[in-house]
Design a protein around this motif. Structure first.
Motif, PDB file in Angstrom:
ATOM      1  N   PHE A 134      10.572   3.641  -5.693  1.00  0.00           N
ATOM      2  CA  PHE A 134      10.080   3.439  -4.335  1.00  0.00           C
ATOM      3  C   PHE A 134      11.199   2.926  -3.433  1.00  0.00           C
ATOM      4  N   MET A 135      11.993   1.984  -3.907  1.00  0.00           N
ATOM      5  CA  MET A 135      13.065   1.416  -3.095  1.00  0.00           C
ATOM      6  C   MET A 135      14.131   2.466  -2.785  1.00  0.00           C
ATOM      7  N   MET A 162       0.826  -1.203   0.000  1.00  0.00           N
ATOM      8  CA  MET A 162       0.000   0.000   0.000  1.00  0.00           C
ATOM      9  C   MET A 162       0.859   1.252   0.000  1.00  0.00           C
ATOM     10  N   CYS A 163       1.972   1.211   0.714  1.00  0.00           N
ATOM     11  CA  CYS A 163       2.852   2.373   0.763  1.00  0.00           C
ATOM     12  C   CYS A 163       3.369   2.717  -0.630  1.00  0.00           C
ATOM     13  N   GLN A 164       3.723   1.698  -1.404  1.00  0.00           N
ATOM     14  CA  GLN A 164       4.179   1.960  -2.768  1.00  0.00           C
ATOM     15  C   GLN A 164       3.062   2.579  -3.605  1.00  0.00           C
ATOM     16  N   SER A 165       1.836   2.089  -3.420  1.00  0.00           N
ATOM     17  CA  SER A 165       0.701   2.649  -4.162  1.00  0.00           C
ATOM     18  C   SER A 165       0.468   4.112  -3.778  1.00  0.00           C
ATOM     19  N   VAL A 166       0.526   4.401  -2.483  1.00  0.00           N
ATOM     20  CA  VAL A 166       0.355   5.774  -2.003  1.00  0.00           C
ATOM     21  C   VAL A 166       1.484   6.667  -2.510  1.00  0.00           C
ATOM     22  N   PHE A 167       2.697   6.157  -2.458  1.00  0.00           N
ATOM     23  CA  PHE A 167       3.873   6.878  -2.933  1.00  0.00           C
ATOM     24  C   PHE A 167       3.688   7.325  -4.383  1.00  0.00           C
ATOM     25  N   THR A 168       3.013   6.480  -5.179  1.00  0.00           N
ATOM     26  CA  THR A 168       2.798   6.775  -6.600  1.00  0.00           C
ATOM     27  C   THR A 168       1.587   7.668  -6.837  1.00  0.00           C
ATOM     28  N   ASN A 169       0.469   7.329  -6.184  1.00  0.00           N
ATOM     29  CA  ASN A 169      -0.815   7.954  -6.528  1.00  0.00           C
ATOM     30  C   ASN A 169      -1.196   9.152  -5.669  1.00  0.00           C
ATOM     31  N   PRO A 174       1.211  11.326  -3.531  1.00  0.00           N
ATOM     32  CA  PRO A 174       2.476  11.703  -2.886  1.00  0.00           C
ATOM     33  C   PRO A 174       2.371  12.902  -1.959  1.00  0.00           C
ATOM     34  N   ASP A 175       1.338  13.738  -2.109  1.00  0.00           N
ATOM     35  CA  ASP A 175       1.256  14.969  -1.318  1.00  0.00           C
ATOM     36  C   ASP A 175       0.161  14.951  -0.251  1.00  0.00           C
ATOM     37  N   THR A 176      -0.562  13.859  -0.125  1.00  0.00           N
ATOM     38  CA  THR A 176      -1.652  13.786   0.847  1.00  0.00           C
ATOM     39  C   THR A 176      -1.111  13.742   2.263  1.00  0.00           C
ATOM     40  N   GLN A 177      -1.709  14.537   3.136  1.00  0.00           N
ATOM     41  CA  GLN A 177      -1.316  14.599   4.545  1.00  0.00           C
ATOM     42  C   GLN A 177      -2.354  13.848   5.384  1.00  0.00           C
ATOM     43  N   VAL A 178      -1.886  12.943   6.215  1.00  0.00           N
ATOM     44  CA  VAL A 178      -2.785  12.063   6.970  1.00  0.00           C
ATOM     45  C   VAL A 178      -2.385  12.037   8.440  1.00  0.00           C
ATOM     46  N   THR A 179      -3.392  11.920   9.311  1.00  0.00           N
ATOM     47  CA  THR A 179      -3.166  11.731  10.747  1.00  0.00           C
ATOM     48  C   THR A 179      -3.668  10.354  11.144  1.00  0.00           C
ATOM     49  N   PHE A 180      -2.803   9.595  11.809  1.00  0.00           N
ATOM     50  CA  PHE A 180      -3.160   8.288  12.355  1.00  0.00           C
ATOM     51  C   PHE A 180      -3.243   8.396  13.873  1.00  0.00           C
ATOM     52  N   SER A 181      -4.173   7.646  14.477  1.00  0.00           N
ATOM     53  CA  SER A 181      -4.325   7.677  15.934  1.00  0.00           C
ATOM     54  C   SER A 181      -4.547   6.273  16.476  1.00  0.00           C
ATOM     55  N   LEU A 182      -4.048   6.082  17.684  1.00  0.00           N
ATOM     56  CA  LEU A 182      -4.281   4.841  18.418  1.00  0.00           C
ATOM     57  C   LEU A 182      -5.718   4.814  18.923  1.00  0.00           C
ATOM     58  N   ILE A 183      -6.374   3.660  18.803  1.00  0.00           N
ATOM     59  CA  ILE A 183      -7.723   3.472  19.334  1.00  0.00           C
ATOM     60  C   ILE A 183      -7.748   2.182  20.135  1.00  0.00           C
ATOM     61  N   TRP A 202       1.351  10.952   3.792  1.00  0.00           N
ATOM     62  CA  TRP A 202       0.674   9.665   3.962  1.00  0.00           C
ATOM     63  C   TRP A 202       1.648   8.490   3.873  1.00  0.00           C
ATOM     64  N   ALA A 203       2.505   8.470   2.885  1.00  0.00           N
ATOM     65  CA  ALA A 203       3.427   7.349   2.701  1.00  0.00           C
ATOM     66  C   ALA A 203       4.376   7.185   3.881  1.00  0.00           C
ATOM     67  N   GLU A 204       4.644   8.251   4.608  1.00  0.00           N
ATOM     68  CA  GLU A 204       5.538   8.176   5.762  1.00  0.00           C
ATOM     69  C   GLU A 204       4.781   7.806   7.039  1.00  0.00           C
ATOM     70  N   ALA A 205       3.705   8.537   7.324  1.00  0.00           N
ATOM     71  CA  ALA A 205       2.972   8.322   8.579  1.00  0.00           C
ATOM     72  C   ALA A 205       2.354   6.935   8.647  1.00  0.00           C
ATOM     73  N   MET A 206       1.933   6.387   7.506  1.00  0.00           N
ATOM     74  CA  MET A 206       1.250   5.093   7.509  1.00  0.00           C
ATOM     75  C   MET A 206       2.140   3.964   8.016  1.00  0.00           C
ATOM     76  N   LEU A 207       3.459   4.119   7.887  1.00  0.00           N
ATOM     77  CA  LEU A 207       4.359   3.042   8.288  1.00  0.00           C
ATOM     78  C   LEU A 207       4.578   2.972   9.797  1.00  0.00           C
ATOM     79  N   TRP A 208       3.941   3.878  10.543  1.00  0.00           N
ATOM     80  CA  TRP A 208       3.969   3.791  12.008  1.00  0.00           C
ATOM     81  C   TRP A 208       2.970   2.750  12.526  1.00  0.00           C
ATOM     82  N   GLU A 209       1.924   2.450  11.785  1.00  0.00           N
ATOM     83  CA  GLU A 209       0.811   1.677  12.334  1.00  0.00           C
ATOM     84  C   GLU A 209       1.245   0.358  12.973  1.00  0.00           C
ATOM     85  N   ILE A 210       1.898  -0.490  12.213  1.00  0.00           N
ATOM     86  CA  ILE A 210       2.201  -1.839  12.697  1.00  0.00           C
ATOM     87  C   ILE A 210       3.235  -1.817  13.826  1.00  0.00           C
ATOM     88  N   PRO A 211       4.373  -1.111  13.681  1.00  0.00           N
ATOM     89  CA  PRO A 211       5.320  -1.096  14.804  1.00  0.00           C
ATOM     90  C   PRO A 211       4.756  -0.478  16.068  1.00  0.00           C
TER      91      PRO A 211
END
Length: 429
Positions: free
Chosen positions: A102-103, A31-38, A40-49, A131-140
């Motif tokens: 992407f790599m 998904m990160c690669q897809s976001v990186f391509t499609n 690239p400028d979207t800003q997203v906030t992720f939160s713990l629930i 988005w491509a950066e913040a999303m990679l926090w979720e799993i760790p």
């Protein structure tokens, strides 16, 4: 490996929970690669629930230790061996799954800052940015919180108590595997990274599945374990994509089309077994009723909320209505599974469709009844996209207990997606 002794020694010094950027689920990288391509400028906030609000995470987990673990993750970067694995390995029969551009970005990537605040007996943990950066926090982030909660309980136990606890947990898992051995044609994968008991335990579970199930074991969602144990990395896409695409929609008409735009973008990049529909973000029945014909050509569907048998029957009727033979289609069950449900679903649908299972929390974190006050029982902790470019995200799900978003937006989405009465299901994990 003597896991009990390792756990006992955790109390003497910082033992990093996450030691690699690829100690994450494979679908996050896809998904990160897809976001990186499609986008690239979207800003997203992720939160713990924390859906299990009765579990006081801030009372159990020391804030300083949590910050140490999160800060450690921010210092991680891709190793040469990990880069070689991602660049050169074959995933789903395709070489160079991850594009050079992407790599090149990922090889210099560091996770962005986090915001942590204690509010009563809970933590507010958020991640903001590209988005491509913040999303990679979720799993760790989820892995850290789940394991620190485990360590808080295990830290009160003595050496022989730990030995007995892990012996019981190993026995329980092996008994489950023995039951699964008797299911002809079974195909099952480990989906348990996000709410695992610990990294060491997930790794042990995968090794047990390799030995106990042989060809029935399809692989693991965890990239690092897949690399180390030389098994398939498994995963496609998740609710995050339609949630953010929908939030970016300017009109109700664009909102109604957002889930299909996600899959159009996905189709332009992937084929075969990566073309799996996740239809429940805004209600499975409505999604399938309005789906364009080209989606019926996709390989299969993942059932991740609501009653799983109902979801599979809905998919079968939809394929039939579009002139497709369901026997050629794949149904992946992945919500709250344990051995009994796996056996039941396999018996009902085997031969009618191709059946596969993504076994999650009750594979990698079934310590129910093994600690005082059931303090190691798994619980539902998630980290979701809350907003995109300042607009709130919404998830409806086939289970109203999993819905999220502002009430007025939930009402709007239910109207746009024609979501009628829903059947509530217990949120097991």
């Amino acid at each position: 490996m003597d896991i009990a002794t390792r756990v006992y020694n955790h109390r003497w010094k910082l033992d990093p929970i996450v030691r690699s950027l690829i100690d994450t689920d494979f679908y996050k990288l896809l998904m990160c690669q897809s976001v990186f391509t499609n986008h690239p400028d979207t800003q997203v906030t992720f939160s713990l629930i924390n859906r299990a609000s009765h579990i006081p995470l801030a009372a159990l987990i020391d804030e300083g230790e949590l910050r140490e673990q999160l800060d450690h993750i921010r210092g991680l970067s891709l190793s040469r061996g990990e880069s070689t694995f991602l660049r050169g390995n074959t995933f789903y029969g395709k070489r160079q799954m991850f594009r050079p551009d992407f790599m090149e970005w990922f090889e210099t990537f560091r996770l962005p800052p986090y915001h942590l605040e204690r509010v009563g007996d809970q933590y507010e943990l958020t991640f903001e940015g590209n988005w491509a950066e913040a999303m990679l926090w979720e799993i760790p982030a989820l892995a850290v919180l789940m394991e620190l909660r485990s360590r808080a309980v295990l830290g009160r136990m003595k050496r022989f108590e730990l030995q007995v606890l892990y012996a019981r947990a190993m026995t329980r898992l092996w008994e489950k595997i023995k039951q699964l051995q008797g299911i002809d044609g079974l195909r099952i994968a480990d989906f348990g990274t996000r709410r695992r008991h610990s990294f060491l335990w997930q790794d042990w579970c995968v090794q047990a599945m390799i030995e106990g199930l042989g060809d029935k074991f399809a692989g693991t969602s965890n990239c690092l374990i897949a690399m180390r144990r030389e098994v398939e990395a498994i995963g496609t896409n998740a609710h995050e994509l339609p949630m953010v695409y929908a939030a970016l929609a300017d009109t109700d008409e664009a909102l109604a089309q957002a889930p299909y735009q996600v899959l159009a973008d996905w189709q332009s990049e992937h084929s075969g077994n990566l073309r799996i529909i996740l239809p429940d973000t805004y209600g499975t029945e409505g999604f399938l009723a309005r789906a364009p014909d080209w989606l019926s050509d996709w390989t299969g569907i993942r059932i991740d909320s609501g009653d799983p048998a109902t979801g599979a029957e809905t998919a079968i009727r939809w394929w039939q209505s579009r002139g497709q033979d369901p026997r050629n289609k794949l149904v992946i069950f992945s919500d709250g599974l344990d051995v009994e449900k796996i056996a039941e679903l396999h018996a009902r649908f085997s031969g009618r469709v191709k059946v596969s299972f993504g076994w999650g929390t009750l594979l990698t974190n079934d310590f129910r009844g093994f600690a005082p006050d059931d303090g190691l029982a798994p619980f539902s902790l998630v980290c979701k996209a809350q907003s995109a470019n300042g607009r709130p995200t919404v998830k409806l799900s086939d289970n109203p207990h999993k819905a999220m978003g502002p009430e007025d937006q939930i009402a709007r989405y239910k109207h746009v997606f024609s979501v009628g009465k829903q059947s509530a299901q217990p949120v097991i994990v």
